[in-house]
Design a protein around this motif. Structure first.
Motif, PDB file in Angstrom:
ATOM      1  N   ALA A  64       0.858  -1.071  -0.021  1.00  0.00           N
ATOM      2  CA  ALA A  64       0.204  -0.017  -0.100  1.00  0.00           C
ATOM      3  C   ALA A  64       0.858   1.293   0.050  1.00  0.00           C
ATOM      4  CB  ALA A  64      -0.878  -0.104   1.196  1.00  0.00           C
ATOM      5  N   VAL A  74       4.101   7.148   2.692  1.00  0.00           N
ATOM      6  CA  VAL A  74       3.962   5.741   3.653  1.00  0.00           C
ATOM      7  C   VAL A  74       4.105   4.799   2.538  1.00  0.00           C
ATOM      8  CG1 VAL A  74       2.704   4.276   4.951  1.00  0.00           C
ATOM      9  CG2 VAL A  74       2.508   6.876   5.334  1.00  0.00           C
ATOM     10  N   ASN A  76       3.835   0.742   2.863  1.00  0.00           N
ATOM     11  CA  ASN A  76       3.766  -0.746   3.676  1.00  0.00           C
ATOM     12  C   ASN A  76       3.839  -1.754   2.676  1.00  0.00           C
ATOM     13  OD1 ASN A  76       1.562  -2.769   5.155  1.00  0.00           O
ATOM     14  ND2 ASN A  76       3.217  -1.655   6.419  1.00  0.00           N
ATOM     15  N   GLY A  91       8.570  -7.672   6.142  1.00  0.00           N
ATOM     16  CA  GLY A  91       7.646  -6.496   6.455  1.00  0.00           C
ATOM     17  C   GLY A  91       8.449  -5.279   6.674  1.00  0.00           C
ATOM     18  N   ASP A  93       7.682  -1.320   7.015  1.00  0.00           N
ATOM     19  CA  ASP A  93       6.556  -0.256   7.012  1.00  0.00           C
ATOM     20  C   ASP A  93       7.608   1.249   7.047  1.00  0.00           C
ATOM     21  OD1 ASP A  93       4.014   0.868   7.578  1.00  0.00           O
ATOM     22  OD2 ASP A  93       4.018   0.533   9.707  1.00  0.00           O
ATOM     23  N   VAL A  95       7.352   4.977   6.703  1.00  0.00           N
ATOM     24  CA  VAL A  95       6.395   5.925   7.230  1.00  0.00           C
ATOM     25  C   VAL A  95       7.113   7.543   7.200  1.00  0.00           C
ATOM     26  CG1 VAL A  95       4.613   6.762   8.711  1.00  0.00           C
ATOM     27  CG2 VAL A  95       4.763   4.207   8.309  1.00  0.00           C
ATOM     28  N   ALA A 104      10.314   0.780   9.809  1.00  0.00           N
ATOM     29  CA  ALA A 104      10.177  -0.692  10.278  1.00  0.00           C
ATOM     30  C   ALA A 104      10.503  -1.766   9.278  1.00  0.00           C
ATOM     31  CB  ALA A 104       8.978  -1.085  11.045  1.00  0.00           C
ATOM     32  N   GLN A 108       9.600 -11.296   9.780  1.00  0.00           N
ATOM     33  CA  GLN A 108       9.089 -11.368  10.997  1.00  0.00           C
ATOM     34  C   GLN A 108       8.633 -13.108  11.174  1.00  0.00           C
ATOM     35  OE1 GLN A 108       6.173  -8.094  10.083  1.00  0.00           O
ATOM     36  NE2 GLN A 108       6.795  -7.414  11.992  1.00  0.00           N
ATOM     37  N   PRO A 143       5.196  -0.670  20.789  1.00  0.00           N
ATOM     38  CA  PRO A 143       4.169  -1.418  21.590  1.00  0.00           C
ATOM     39  C   PRO A 143       4.736  -2.758  22.126  1.00  0.00           C
ATOM     40  CG  PRO A 143       3.524  -0.805  19.364  1.00  0.00           C
ATOM     41  CD  PRO A 143       5.117  -0.358  19.215  1.00  0.00           C
ATOM     42  N   PHE A 150       8.377  -9.571  16.168  1.00  0.00           N
ATOM     43  CA  PHE A 150       9.447  -9.356  15.620  1.00  0.00           C
ATOM     44  C   PHE A 150      10.740 -10.129  15.883  1.00  0.00           C
ATOM     45  CE2 PHE A 150       6.790  -5.817  15.570  1.00  0.00           C
ATOM     46  CZ  PHE A 150       7.109  -5.179  14.302  1.00  0.00           C
ATOM     47  N   TRP A 156      14.367  -0.923  13.677  1.00  0.00           N
ATOM     48  CA  TRP A 156      13.097   0.121  13.976  1.00  0.00           C
ATOM     49  C   TRP A 156      13.752   1.462  14.256  1.00  0.00           C
ATOM     50  CZ3 TRP A 156       8.450   1.552  14.410  1.00  0.00           C
ATOM     51  CH2 TRP A 156       7.894   2.278  15.322  1.00  0.00           C
ATOM     52  N   ASP A 214      -3.806  -2.073  13.111  1.00  0.00           N
ATOM     53  CA  ASP A 214      -3.217  -1.641  12.025  1.00  0.00           C
ATOM     54  C   ASP A 214      -3.090  -0.136  12.460  1.00  0.00           C
ATOM     55  OD1 ASP A 214      -2.441  -0.451   9.472  1.00  0.00           O
ATOM     56  OD2 ASP A 214      -3.785  -1.435   8.274  1.00  0.00           O
ATOM     57  N   PHE A 238      -4.532  -7.652   4.741  1.00  0.00           N
ATOM     58  CA  PHE A 238      -4.510  -8.750   5.717  1.00  0.00           C
ATOM     59  C   PHE A 238      -5.703  -9.857   5.606  1.00  0.00           C
ATOM     60  CE2 PHE A 238      -2.800  -4.956   7.806  1.00  0.00           C
ATOM     61  CZ  PHE A 238      -1.507  -5.284   7.824  1.00  0.00           C
TER      62      PHE A 238
HETATM   63  N1  DBV Z   1       1.106   0.403   8.872  1.00  0.00           N
HETATM   64  C1  DBV Z   1       0.636  -0.938   8.316  1.00  0.00           C
HETATM   65  C2  DBV Z   1      -0.304  -0.303   7.140  1.00  0.00           C
HETATM   66  C3  DBV Z   1      -0.020   0.802   6.908  1.00  0.00           C
HETATM   67  C4  DBV Z   1       0.727   1.245   7.830  1.00  0.00           C
HETATM   68  C5  DBV Z   1      -0.846  -1.508   6.379  1.00  0.00           C
HETATM   69  C6  DBV Z   1      -1.290   1.246   4.751  1.00  0.00           C
HETATM   70  O1  DBV Z   1       0.831  -2.054   8.697  1.00  0.00           O
HETATM   71  C7  DBV Z   1       1.324   2.645   8.096  1.00  0.00           C
HETATM   72  C8  DBV Z   1      -0.399   1.838   5.761  1.00  0.00           C
HETATM   73  N2  DBV Z   1       2.630   2.615  10.264  1.00  0.00           N
HETATM   74  C9  DBV Z   1       1.832   3.204   9.424  1.00  0.00           C
HETATM   75  C10 DBV Z   1       1.410   4.543   9.794  1.00  0.00           C
HETATM   76  C11 DBV Z   1       2.040   4.911  11.080  1.00  0.00           C
HETATM   77  C12 DBV Z   1       2.633   3.480  11.236  1.00  0.00           C
HETATM   78  C13 DBV Z   1       3.277   3.327  12.619  1.00  0.00           C
HETATM   79  C14 DBV Z   1       0.712   5.469   8.770  1.00  0.00           C
HETATM   80  C15 DBV Z   1       1.865   5.710  11.887  1.00  0.00           C
HETATM   81  C16 DBV Z   1       0.872   5.854  12.692  1.00  0.00           C
HETATM   82  C17 DBV Z   1       0.668   7.318  13.130  1.00  0.00           C
HETATM   83  O2  DBV Z   1       1.649   7.855  14.071  1.00  0.00           O
HETATM   84  O3  DBV Z   1      -0.376   7.911  13.409  1.00  0.00           O
HETATM   85  C18 DBV Z   1       5.191  -1.263  12.620  1.00  0.00           C
HETATM   86  N3  DBV Z   1       4.092   1.193  12.471  1.00  0.00           N
HETATM   87  C19 DBV Z   1       3.905   2.221  12.905  1.00  0.00           C
HETATM   88  C20 DBV Z   1       4.257   1.871  14.258  1.00  0.00           C
HETATM   89  C21 DBV Z   1       4.633   0.778  14.520  1.00  0.00           C
HETATM   90  C22 DBV Z   1       4.881   0.315  13.328  1.00  0.00           C
HETATM   91  C23 DBV Z   1       5.318  -0.081  15.491  1.00  0.00           C
HETATM   92  C24 DBV Z   1       4.050   2.924  15.565  1.00  0.00           C
HETATM   93  C25 DBV Z   1       2.652   3.024  16.047  1.00  0.00           C
HETATM   94  C26 DBV Z   1       2.538   2.612  17.175  1.00  0.00           C
HETATM   95  O4  DBV Z   1       3.449   3.037  18.288  1.00  0.00           O
HETATM   96  O5  DBV Z   1       1.351   1.756  17.646  1.00  0.00           O
HETATM   97  N4  DBV Z   1       3.753  -1.947  11.037  1.00  0.00           N
HETATM   98  C27 DBV Z   1       4.209  -1.931  12.365  1.00  0.00           C
HETATM   99  C28 DBV Z   1       4.540  -3.193  12.449  1.00  0.00           C
HETATM  100  C29 DBV Z   1       5.170  -3.747  10.972  1.00  0.00           C
HETATM  101  C30 DBV Z   1       4.571  -2.934  10.224  1.00  0.00           C
HETATM  102  C31 DBV Z   1       4.372  -4.263  13.371  1.00  0.00           C
HETATM  103  C32 DBV Z   1       6.073  -4.502  10.486  1.00  0.00           C
HETATM  104  C33 DBV Z   1       7.086  -4.326   9.906  1.00  0.00           C
HETATM  105  O6  DBV Z   1       4.451  -2.994   8.962  1.00  0.00           O
END
Ligand code: DBV
Length: 247
Positions: A64, A74, A76, A91, A93, A95, A104, A108, A143, A150, A156, A214, A238
Motif C-alpha cells: 500500500a 507511506v 507498507n 515486513g 513499514d 512512514v 520498520a 517477522q 508497543p 519481531f 526499527w 493496523d 491482511f
Molecule cells: N502500517 C500498516 C499498514 C500501513 C501502515 C498496512 C497502509 O501496517 C502505516 C499503511 N504505520 C503506518 C502509519 C503509521 C505507522 C506506525 C501511517 C503511523 C501511525 C501514526 O503515528 O499515526 C510497525 N508502524 C507504526 C508503528 C509501528 C509500526 C510499531 C508505531 C505505531 C504505534 O506506536 O503503535 N507496521 C508495524 C509493524 C510492522 C509494520 C508491527 C512490521 C514491519 O509494518
C-alpha cells in the motif's frame, strides 16, 4: 516528492528478476483511492495505490503506497508466504509524517522462541542488522504486545534526516529483501501435518494482530471512510482469513 517510489520499484523489479511472479488480484475499488483534505492553500490530495503479486512459494506480496506531498509518504510492504513453507514474513513499514520518519524493516518470525528457527532465519541476518544499526539506531517506544512478532534483526528507527532514508534505509531495505529472497529460494515444502497446523496458527495470529492493530486505520478512515478502510484491511492488506474461509 515521492520518497518511497524507488523502494517499491526496486522491490518489484528484484522479485520479478529472482522469482517467478504472477499478479495477485486486488479487489475492485481498492486498486487506488484519492481524497482531498485541508482547505485553500493547505489543500492536499492523498493518493493511495495498491500493488499485488504472488509466486510459487509466496501467497501474497503486497504494498500500500500512500502519497500526499512532502509531509505524508507511506509504503507498507509485506510478503506472506504460502502455508506449506515455514518462511518468515517480510515486513516493511516506511512512514513519513509531519512529525518525522518512522521505519520498520524485518523478517517477522513464525516461531520466535524456537532456537532452530532463529538459527535459520535470524542469525544469518544479524551481521547486516548490526551494520545498519550503526547508522539507524533503535527507534524507542515500541508497543509491548508487538514484541512476539519481531525478530532479533528488527530494524526499527526514526531517522531525523531525509538523507538517512534515501541512503541507509534504502540500502537496508534492499539487503533485507535480497536476503529474504535467498531464504525463499532455499525453502522446501513442509509435509508434517503437525508442523503445517503450527504454521497456519502462527500465520493467523500474526495477520489477526496486524489487521486489528493496523496503525494506519485512523489515517485511512479519515481520508477514505470507515467502510472502505475496513474492507481494505480485511479484504486486501491482511486477507488470509478470508481466503481460508473460501478455500
Ligand atoms: N502500517 C500498516 C499498514 C500501513 C501502515 C498496512 C497502509 O501496517 C502505516 C499503511 N504505520 C503506518 C502509519 C503509521 C505507522 C506506525 C501511517 C503511523 C501511525 C501514526 O503515528 O499515526 C510497525 N508502524 C507504526 C508503528 C509501528 C509500526 C510499531 C508505531 C505505531 C504505534 O506506536 O503503535 N507496521 C508495524 C509493524 C510492522 C509494520 C508491527 C512490521 C514491519 O509494518
Amino acid at each position: 516528492m515521492t520518497l518511497y517510489q524507488p523502494f517499491l520499484d526496486y522491490a518489484i523489479a528484484t522479485l520479478q528478476d529472482r522469482l517467478d511472479l504472477s499478479p495477485y488480484p486486488i479487489p475492485a475499488g481498492f486498486e487506488s483511492n484519492t481524497a482531498t483534505t485541508g482547505k485553500g492553500k493547505r489543500e492536499v490530495t492523498v493518493h493511495t495505490t495498491s500493488h499485488g503479486y504472488c509466486s510459487p512459494k509466496l501467497r501474497q506480496i503486497r504494498a500500500a503506497h500512500v502519497q500526499a506531498g512532502d509531509s505524508l509518504q507511506v509504503l507498507n510492504f509485506v510478503i506472506f508466504p504460502r502455508l506449506e513453507y515455514d518462511l518468515p514474513f517480510f515486513g516493511g513499514d516506511l512512514v513519513t509524517l509531519p512529525g518525522g520518519h518512522l521505519i520498520a524493516i524485518d523478517m517477522q518470525p513464525l516461531f520466535r522462541d524456537s532456537p532452530d528457527y532463529q538459527a535459520r532465519y535470524s542469525e544469518p541476518i544479524m551481521p547486516m542488522f548490526n551494520r545498519y544499526q550503526q547508522h539507524l539506531p533503535w527507534g524507542g517506544d515500541f508497543p509491548e504486545e508487538a514484541q512476539p512478532f519481531f525478530s532479533p534483526a528488527f530494524l526499527w528507527t526514526r531517522p531525523t534526516e531525509l538523507e538517512d532514508v534515501t541512503t541507509h534505509v534504502f540500502n537496508a531495505f534492499k539487503d533485507y529483501l535480497n536476503a529474504y529472497i535467498g531464504f525463499v529460494e532455499q525453502a522446501q515444502p513442509i509435509t508434517d501435518p503437525e508442523q503445517l497446523k503450527a504454521i497456519e496458527t502462527a500465520q493467523l495470529s500474526y495477520i489477526r494482530y496486524r489487521a486489528e492493530k493496523d496503525p494506519a486505520r485512523g489515517m485511512l478512515t479519515r481520508y477514505y471512510g470507515a467502510e472502505w478502510t475496513e474492507e481494505y484491511i480485511h479484504g486486501f492488506l491482511f486477507d488470509l482469513e478470508r481466503h481460508l474461509q473460501t478455500a
